[in-house]
Design a protein around this motif. Structure first.
Motif, PDB file in Angstrom:
ATOM      1  N   GLN A  49      88.568 -58.931-100.271  1.00 41.16           N
ATOM      2  CA  GLN A  49      88.745 -57.355-100.170  1.00 41.16           C
ATOM      3  C   GLN A  49      90.276 -57.797-100.443  1.00 41.16           C
ATOM      4  OE1 GLN A  49      87.522 -58.145 -96.298  1.00 41.16           O
ATOM      5  NE2 GLN A  49      86.003 -56.654 -95.564  1.00 41.16           N
ATOM      6  N   HIS A  50      90.968 -58.986-100.243  1.00 40.22           N
ATOM      7  CA  HIS A  50      92.356 -58.971-100.986  1.00 40.22           C
ATOM      8  C   HIS A  50      92.945 -58.759-102.340  1.00 40.22           C
ATOM      9  CE1 HIS A  50      92.427 -59.657 -96.369  1.00 40.22           C
ATOM     10  NE2 HIS A  50      93.933 -59.310 -96.567  1.00 40.22           N
ATOM     11  N   ALA A  51      91.764 -58.723-103.320  1.00 40.82           N
ATOM     12  CA  ALA A  51      91.931 -58.856-104.065  1.00 40.82           C
ATOM     13  C   ALA A  51      92.575 -57.180-104.452  1.00 40.82           C
ATOM     14  CB  ALA A  51      90.521 -58.224-105.125  1.00 40.82           C
ATOM     15  N   TYR A  52      93.859 -57.610-105.363  1.00 37.80           N
ATOM     16  CA  TYR A  52      94.401 -56.438-106.765  1.00 37.80           C
ATOM     17  C   TYR A  52      94.094 -55.616-107.480  1.00 37.80           C
ATOM     18  CZ  TYR A  52      98.577 -54.122-108.273  1.00 37.80           C
ATOM     19  OH  TYR A  52      99.637 -53.180-108.668  1.00 37.80           O
ATOM     20  N   VAL A  53      93.183 -54.481-107.601  1.00 37.65           N
ATOM     21  CA  VAL A  53      92.554 -54.186-107.941  1.00 37.65           C
ATOM     22  C   VAL A  53      92.978 -52.768-108.293  1.00 37.65           C
ATOM     23  CG1 VAL A  53      90.546 -55.925-108.210  1.00 37.65           C
ATOM     24  CG2 VAL A  53      90.934 -54.251-106.672  1.00 37.65           C
ATOM     25  N   PRO A  54      93.941 -52.436-108.530  1.00 40.73           N
ATOM     26  CA  PRO A  54      94.057 -50.367-108.434  1.00 40.73           C
ATOM     27  C   PRO A  54      93.600 -50.409-109.585  1.00 40.73           C
ATOM     28  CG  PRO A  54      96.237 -52.114-108.984  1.00 40.73           C
ATOM     29  CD  PRO A  54      95.155 -53.279-108.871  1.00 40.73           C
ATOM     30  N   TYR A  55      93.392 -50.586-110.751  1.00 40.67           N
ATOM     31  CA  TYR A  55      93.074 -50.122-112.015  1.00 40.67           C
ATOM     32  C   TYR A  55      91.150 -50.252-112.342  1.00 40.67           C
ATOM     33  CZ  TYR A  55      97.700 -51.618-112.563  1.00 40.67           C
ATOM     34  OH  TYR A  55      98.972 -51.364-112.105  1.00 40.67           O
ATOM     35  N   THR A  56      90.697 -50.951-112.146  1.00 43.11           N
ATOM     36  CA  THR A  56      89.413 -51.091-111.859  1.00 43.11           C
ATOM     37  C   THR A  56      88.056 -50.738-110.459  1.00 43.11           C
ATOM     38  OG1 THR A  56      88.851 -53.011-112.056  1.00 43.11           O
ATOM     39  CG2 THR A  56      89.930 -52.870-114.207  1.00 43.11           C
ATOM     40  N   GLY A  57      89.256 -51.092-109.763  1.00 41.21           N
ATOM     41  CA  GLY A  57      88.380 -51.237-108.326  1.00 41.21           C
ATOM     42  C   GLY A  57      87.123 -52.100-107.872  1.00 41.21           C
TER      43      GLY A  57
END
Ligand code: ZN
Length: 306
Positions: free
Chosen positions: A208-216
């Motif tokens: 949940q705290h991953a940073y994934v703005p490009y692939t979700g």
């Protein structure tokens, strides 16, 4: 722990302050604290060796390099992030390069990524300095450009100091892809995921705290050891895509910073969680795991939005 020669002037440029015995003692301390020196440790070490915080930071770089695992290049790189916690206390987060034998070079973890990942996983809220034992490659300059404090932190090299804009002019970054967030300043809506199976809640929390703005693809990895607890890693994406840090590499880097290794039959489980419909980590995870012997089979699980 002793200074190499207590009467000599400290070489604050190269950081060669500690003799081998002192360096090894500090290495053991950082290992036992899983890649971190706390504000209290920093204060004590500065007093003990009559160093400023910046002198200590530079002096610790050869210690950070000792964590490198570089079977291909044999080139050890150390990096240390000075990160602030929520109370504005500065801690040192160590990092070193990680290479994987017989796998594509694009899978490696660079020292700067390792240190930034360490600060991120340990809850640092801001970065004020990044010290590196060697000049950062273009890939790392791009990785650093994804950070919330990219405009302000100082990059300390053995003989020079820079702002990132000096090392990466006319940069391409998150805003160019319409992303108003950044690593260390993530989107607020990333805590809406549930596991479809009975998955460790701490692993779901890491995803949940991953940073994934490009692939979700909110994704994370948990490596469970037989004797030394568990290590987590999260996916950290980059606007230039290639310098993204995969969750398994994130977790392995943390394992190394505790002085452990993947290839000594000490690993009990490796678990990967990914977001349903956005999965992109299975092949890269399997490739990296294939570079080690005696590992258990990878366990994979799905997350979906509530
Ligand atoms: Zn690099």
């Amino acid at each position: 722990m002793t200074l190499s020669t207590s009467s000599s002037p400290i070489n604050s440029i190269t950081g060669h302050v500690f003799d081998e015995r002192a360096r090894n003692a500090l290495f053991n301390q950082v290992k036992s604290q899983q890649g971190k020196l706390t504000a209290t440790d920093i204060d004590q070490l500065c007093k003990k060796f009559s160093l400023t915080q910046e002198q200590l930071l530079r002096a610790c770089l050869p210690v950070a390099s000792l964590f490198a695992v570089a079977p291909i290049s044999q080139f050890s790189v150390g990096a240390i992030v000075v990160g602030l916690d929520k109370d504005q206390h500065a801690h040192f987060y160590f990092g070193a390069n990680v290479e994987f034998a017989h796998q594509p070079l694009s899978l490696v973890v660079h020292a700067e990524q390792s240190a930034i990942n360490n600060a991120w996983l340990n809850g640092a809220k801001a970065i004020v300095q990044i010290a590196i034992s060697d000049a950062p490659c273009g890939y790392c300059r791009q990785f650093m450009n994804e950070l919330a404090d990219a405009d302000t932190f100082d990059i300390l090299l053995p003989k020079q100091q820079f702002k990132l804009a000096e090392l990466l002019p006319a940069a391409f970054g998150p805003k160019d892809l319409g992303n108003q967030y950044s690593l260390f300043n993530p989107a607020p809506e990333c805590t809406q995921l549930v596991a479809s199976l009975d998955v460790c809640s701490l692993l779901v929390d890491q995803a949940q705290h991953a940073y994934v703005p490009y692939t979700g693809n909110f994704s994370a990895v948990k490596i469970t050891t037989f004797k030394h607890g568990s290590f987590y890693g999260r996916y950290a994406e980059n606007a230039a895509y290639s310098p993204s840090l995969a969750p398994l590499q994130s977790a392995i880097s943390q394992l190394h910073l505790a002085g452990l290794r993947m290839d000594n039959a000490s690993i009990e489980r490796v678990e990967l969680v990914q977001t349903e419909g956005a999965e992109n980590q299975l092949q890269v995870t399997q490739a990296v795991l294939a570079s080690y012997a005696n590992l258990p089979a990878l366990e994979t699980y799905s997350l979906r939005f509530k």
